[in-house]
Write a protein that holds these residues in place. Structure first.
Motif, mmCIF file in Angstrom:
data_model
loop_
_atom_site.group_PDB
_atom_site.id
_atom_site.type_symbol
_atom_site.label_atom_id
_atom_site.label_comp_id
_atom_site.label_asym_id
_atom_site.label_seq_id
_atom_site.Cartn_x
_atom_site.Cartn_y
_atom_site.Cartn_z
ATOM 1 N N SER A 54 0.750 -1.228 -0.031
ATOM 2 C CA SER A 54 0.159 0.011 0.211
ATOM 3 C C SER A 54 0.804 1.445 -0.019
ATOM 4 O O SER A 54 1.915 1.144 0.542
ATOM 5 C CB SER A 54 -0.773 0.042 1.286
ATOM 6 O OG SER A 54 -1.844 -0.951 1.076
ATOM 7 N N ASP A 89 -4.407 5.072 -7.678
ATOM 8 C CA ASP A 89 -5.942 4.695 -8.294
ATOM 9 C C ASP A 89 -5.544 4.326 -9.733
ATOM 10 O O ASP A 89 -6.354 3.719 -10.416
ATOM 11 C CB ASP A 89 -6.792 5.833 -8.349
ATOM 12 C CG ASP A 89 -7.087 5.900 -6.821
ATOM 13 O OD1 ASP A 89 -7.114 5.031 -5.932
ATOM 14 O OD2 ASP A 89 -7.576 6.999 -6.527
ATOM 15 N N ARG A 137 -4.777 -0.748 -12.025
ATOM 16 C CA ARG A 137 -5.576 -1.743 -11.916
ATOM 17 C C ARG A 137 -4.986 -3.049 -10.916
ATOM 18 O O ARG A 137 -3.865 -3.008 -10.951
ATOM 19 C CB ARG A 137 -6.053 -2.554 -13.018
ATOM 20 C CG ARG A 137 -6.816 -1.486 -14.372
ATOM 21 C CD ARG A 137 -7.057 -2.222 -15.578
ATOM 22 N NE ARG A 137 -7.582 -3.499 -15.541
ATOM 23 C CZ ARG A 137 -8.968 -3.603 -15.668
ATOM 24 N NH1 ARG A 137 -9.645 -2.700 -16.093
ATOM 25 N NH2 ARG A 137 -9.487 -4.705 -15.420
ATOM 26 N N LEU A 138 -5.914 -3.333 -10.012
ATOM 27 C CA LEU A 138 -5.332 -4.439 -9.088
ATOM 28 C C LEU A 138 -4.547 -5.515 -9.600
ATOM 29 O O LEU A 138 -3.602 -5.911 -9.210
ATOM 30 C CB LEU A 138 -6.413 -5.111 -8.284
ATOM 31 C CG LEU A 138 -6.246 -6.074 -7.382
ATOM 32 C CD1 LEU A 138 -5.340 -5.463 -6.128
ATOM 33 C CD2 LEU A 138 -7.468 -6.799 -6.735
ATOM 34 N N GLU A 139 -5.171 -6.064 -11.048
ATOM 35 C CA GLU A 139 -4.336 -7.310 -11.077
ATOM 36 C C GLU A 139 -3.113 -6.837 -12.237
ATOM 37 O O GLU A 139 -2.365 -7.676 -12.535
ATOM 38 C CB GLU A 139 -5.359 -7.977 -12.314
ATOM 39 C CG GLU A 139 -5.727 -7.299 -13.668
ATOM 40 C CD GLU A 139 -7.127 -6.356 -13.645
ATOM 41 O OE1 GLU A 139 -7.562 -5.886 -14.633
ATOM 42 O OE2 GLU A 139 -7.417 -6.135 -12.275
ATOM 43 N N ASP A 177 -12.545 -6.960 -4.623
ATOM 44 C CA ASP A 177 -12.794 -5.499 -4.560
ATOM 45 C C ASP A 177 -12.293 -4.997 -3.404
ATOM 46 O O ASP A 177 -11.738 -3.953 -3.013
ATOM 47 C CB ASP A 177 -14.281 -5.255 -4.957
ATOM 48 C CG ASP A 177 -14.333 -5.462 -6.300
ATOM 49 O OD1 ASP A 177 -13.605 -5.247 -7.488
ATOM 50 O OD2 ASP A 177 -15.715 -5.298 -6.655
ATOM 51 N N SER A 193 -8.759 -4.647 -3.276
ATOM 52 C CA SER A 193 -8.299 -3.412 -3.991
ATOM 53 C C SER A 193 -8.487 -2.148 -2.999
ATOM 54 O O SER A 193 -7.525 -1.432 -3.158
ATOM 55 C CB SER A 193 -8.989 -3.582 -5.412
ATOM 56 O OG SER A 193 -8.879 -2.297 -5.985
ATOM 57 N N ARG A 224 -5.384 0.415 -1.689
ATOM 58 C CA ARG A 224 -5.334 1.698 -2.079
ATOM 59 C C ARG A 224 -5.538 2.706 -0.882
ATOM 60 O O ARG A 224 -5.300 4.009 -1.148
ATOM 61 C CB ARG A 224 -6.519 2.089 -3.253
ATOM 62 C CG ARG A 224 -6.496 1.214 -4.388
ATOM 63 C CD ARG A 224 -7.404 1.384 -5.076
ATOM 64 N NE ARG A 224 -7.537 0.203 -6.010
ATOM 65 C CZ ARG A 224 -6.623 0.248 -7.302
ATOM 66 N NH1 ARG A 224 -5.764 1.112 -7.370
ATOM 67 N NH2 ARG A 224 -6.699 -0.648 -8.093
#
Length: 79
Positions: free
Chosen positions: A32, A36, A39-41, A69, A72, A76
């Motif tokens: 972390s 933004d 993308r997570l992947e 989600d 994610s 973030r």
């Protein structure tokens, strides 16, 4: 159709990562904040198989999508 709820520990197991509370916390703290714009992947912390699993499950809006989600969002947050 019955909904199935996965926990963070289930997702970490599925990804082949340590899934105890402390390991999950360490993973989130280490990676972390995820910008933004990423993308997570696509985050650098995944090996290709993990990234593919995350992408496919999100695209299918599968049972895993909700917990993915949540991960994610957790990644973030500001440190």
């Amino acid at each position: 159709m019955e909904a199935f709820w996965h926990r963070f520990s289930d997702l970490f197991d599925q990804l082949g990562l340590p899934s105890d509370v402390e390991s999950i916390k360490t993973f989130i703290d280490t990676h972390s904040p995820l910008p933004d714009s990423v993308r997570l992947e696509e985050a650098a912390c995944w090996i290709p198989g993990q990234a593919q699993m995350l992408k496919e499950e999100l695209m299918k809006d599968a049972d895993w999508a909700e917990v993915i989600d949540r991960l994610s969002l957790a990644l973030r947050r500001s440190s």
